[in-house]
Motif scaffolding. Structure first.
Motif, short mmCIF file in Angstrom:
data_model
loop_
_atom_site.label_atom_id
_atom_site.label_comp_id
_atom_site.label_asym_id
_atom_site.label_seq_id
_atom_site.Cartn_x
_atom_site.Cartn_y
_atom_site.Cartn_z
N ALA A 1 0.92 -0.71 -0.54
CA ALA A 1 -0.50 -0.11 0.10
C ALA A 1 1.15 1.38 -0.43
O ALA A 1 0.56 2.64 -0.84
CB ALA A 1 -0.95 0.23 0.94
N ASN A 2 2.10 0.54 1.01
CA ASN A 2 2.59 2.53 1.03
C ASN A 2 3.76 2.93 -0.53
O ASN A 2 3.47 3.89 -1.01
CB ASN A 2 3.88 2.39 1.85
N GLU A 3 3.90 1.68 -1.08
CA GLU A 3 4.52 1.52 -2.21
C GLU A 3 3.86 2.00 -3.25
O GLU A 3 4.28 2.21 -4.40
CB GLU A 3 5.54 0.57 -2.59
N HIS A 4 2.93 1.45 -3.50
CA HIS A 4 2.21 1.42 -4.37
C HIS A 4 0.90 1.81 -4.82
O HIS A 4 0.13 2.55 -5.58
CB HIS A 4 1.36 -0.05 -5.99
N VAL A 5 -0.18 1.79 -3.65
CA VAL A 5 -1.79 2.47 -3.87
C VAL A 5 -1.30 3.67 -3.36
O VAL A 5 -2.11 4.74 -3.70
CB VAL A 5 -2.53 1.74 -2.73
N LEU A 6 -0.42 3.87 -2.77
CA LEU A 6 -0.30 5.53 -1.86
C LEU A 6 0.00 6.14 -2.92
O LEU A 6 -0.41 7.58 -2.98
CB LEU A 6 0.67 5.42 -0.99
N PRO A 7 0.72 5.79 -3.48
CA PRO A 7 1.08 7.22 -4.87
C PRO A 7 0.53 7.47 -5.84
O PRO A 7 -0.07 8.55 -6.50
CB PRO A 7 2.46 6.65 -5.59
N GLN A 8 -0.16 6.62 -6.08
CA GLN A 8 -1.03 5.87 -7.45
C GLN A 8 -2.28 7.18 -6.29
O GLN A 8 -3.08 8.03 -7.62
CB GLN A 8 -2.17 5.03 -6.99
N CYS A 9 -2.89 6.52 -5.25
CA CYS A 9 -3.81 7.66 -5.08
C CYS A 9 -3.52 8.96 -4.77
O CYS A 9 -4.00 10.02 -5.16
CB CYS A 9 -4.14 7.00 -3.59
N ALA A 10 -2.03 9.86 -3.84
CA ALA A 10 -2.40 11.25 -4.40
C ALA A 10 -1.59 11.25 -5.78
O ALA A 10 -2.72 12.71 -6.11
CB ALA A 10 -0.71 10.47 -3.92
N GLN A 11 -1.52 10.39 -6.53
CA GLN A 11 -1.34 11.57 -8.10
C GLN A 11 -2.74 11.68 -8.49
O GLN A 11 -3.20 12.42 -8.72
CB GLN A 11 -0.92 10.56 -9.16
N ALA A 12 -4.08 10.78 -8.56
CA ALA A 12 -5.44 10.41 -8.60
C ALA A 12 -5.86 12.15 -7.51
O ALA A 12 -7.06 13.03 -8.90
CB ALA A 12 -6.37 9.50 -8.36
N MET A 13 -5.39 12.71 -6.96
CA MET A 13 -6.11 13.48 -5.77
C MET A 13 -5.10 14.76 -6.38
O MET A 13 -5.88 15.67 -6.72
CB MET A 13 -5.62 12.94 -4.09
N HIS A 14 -4.45 14.33 -6.60
CA HIS A 14 -3.59 16.02 -7.35
C HIS A 14 -3.96 16.31 -9.00
O HIS A 14 -4.17 17.59 -9.00
CB HIS A 14 -2.42 15.47 -7.82
N ASP A 15 -5.03 15.35 -9.61
CA ASP A 15 -4.74 15.47 -11.00
C ASP A 15 -6.22 16.20 -10.67
O ASP A 15 -6.48 16.66 -11.26
CB ASP A 15 -5.57 14.13 -11.45
N SER A 16 -6.72 15.12 -9.71
CA SER A 16 -8.79 15.64 -9.65
C SER A 16 -8.86 17.10 -8.82
O SER A 16 -9.89 17.80 -8.93
CB SER A 16 -9.75 14.80 -8.89
N LEU A 17 -8.06 17.17 -7.47
CA LEU A 17 -7.73 18.34 -6.74
C LEU A 17 -6.95 19.49 -7.62
O LEU A 17 -7.88 20.50 -7.71
CB LEU A 17 -7.03 18.66 -6.07
N GLY A 18 -6.52 19.30 -8.82
CA GLY A 18 -6.41 20.84 -9.89
C GLY A 18 -7.23 20.89 -10.30
O GLY A 18 -7.38 22.44 -10.61
N GLU A 19 -8.22 20.38 -11.12
CA GLU A 19 -9.35 20.24 -12.05
C GLU A 19 -10.43 21.38 -11.73
O GLU A 19 -11.22 21.85 -11.75
CB GLU A 19 -10.19 19.13 -13.05
N ALA A 20 -10.94 20.46 -9.84
CA ALA A 20 -11.35 21.11 -9.49
C ALA A 20 -11.17 22.52 -9.12
O ALA A 20 -12.13 23.32 -8.94
CB ALA A 20 -12.03 20.30 -8.28
N PHE A 21 -10.08 22.92 -8.57
CA PHE A 21 -9.29 24.30 -8.18
C PHE A 21 -8.68 25.60 -8.90
O PHE A 21 -9.71 26.27 -8.75
CB PHE A 21 -7.68 23.62 -8.00
N GLN A 22 -8.96 24.33 -10.41
CA GLN A 22 -9.29 25.39 -11.68
C GLN A 22 -10.77 25.55 -12.43
O GLN A 22 -10.99 27.14 -12.12
CB GLN A 22 -8.61 24.69 -13.39
N ARG A 23 -11.54 25.20 -11.54
CA ARG A 23 -13.16 25.21 -11.79
C ARG A 23 -13.81 26.32 -10.51
O ARG A 23 -14.81 26.93 -10.64
CB ARG A 23 -13.95 23.99 -11.61
N LEU A 24 -12.97 25.76 -9.41
CA LEU A 24 -13.23 26.79 -8.62
C LEU A 24 -12.45 28.26 -8.73
O LEU A 24 -13.32 29.80 -8.34
CB LEU A 24 -13.36 26.28 -6.95
N GLN A 25 -12.08 28.31 -9.35
CA GLN A 25 -11.23 29.92 -9.67
C GLN A 25 -12.09 30.45 -10.41
O GLN A 25 -12.52 31.31 -10.38
CB GLN A 25 -9.89 29.54 -9.80
#
Length: 180
Positions: free
Chosen positions: A121-145
């Motif tokens: 989980a620390n080596e594979h799942v956590l980085p994937q989740c962090a990347q997915a959150m970064h991508d989704s949050l970046g898109e959400a941040f642009q919409r909020l702006q």
């Protein structure tokens, strides 16, 4: 040479077998009551004091008589054939030890599997989740702006309209000229 030096070095099974051999030779195990001294099973109706006194009477009656070797032989036969406590106790100790060892190994396997799951989980799942959150949050941040910019423009328009309403209420003549 092939035997352990001390009885604590023996396995429970070996201790039980040694106790049976000692019982067969007429020797009592260290700390174990013998069949002749009242250590055997007593009936529930007899009290401990009565058992001791009757056993003492038997021993004193048999002492010095020709029946003493027969009583000793009967005690040995009883120990060999009917008193299975040393063997059973050795088997119980062996079973408990084996059960605890197997349980310990099973718990170690469970802990190892948990460790590997956490590492995965620390080596594979956590980085994937962090990347997915970064991508989704970046898109959400642009919409909020974008939404924030739209709301800011609406507020500016409302502010300009209020200014105009206030000016027309102070100077009604100016508003008439503008409309005409």
């Amino acid at each position: 040479p092939g035997r352990p030096a001390h009885s604590d070095d023996l396995t429970p099974r070996q201790r039980g077998e040694a106790e049976v051999k000692r019982a067969g030779k007429g020797q009592a195990a260290p700390g174990a009551p013998s069949a002749m001294s009242g250590g055997g099973p007593t009936s529930p109706s007899r009290s401990g004091a009565a058992a001791l006194s009757s056993d003492r009477k038997r021993e004193t009656l048999a002492a010095g008589s020709p029946i003493q070797p027969i009583i000793k032989d009967v005690g040995e036969i009883y120990s060999r054939l009917l008193d299975h406590r040393p063997v059973i106790q050795g088997e119980i100790r062996y079973f408990v030890k084996e059960f605890e060892d197997k349980r310990g190994l099973r718990e170690l396997r469970v802990l190892d599997s948990l460790k590997s799951t956490i590492c995965e989980a620390n080596e594979h799942v956590l980085p994937q989740c962090a990347q997915a959150m970064h991508d989704s949050l970046g898109e959400a941040f642009q919409r909020l702006q974008a939404a924030n910019g739209m709301i800011h423009r609406l507020q500016e328009r409302e502010h300009e309209e209020r200014k105009r309403i206030v000016q027309t209420s102070r100077f009604p003549s100016l508003s008439v000229r503008r409309t005409s």
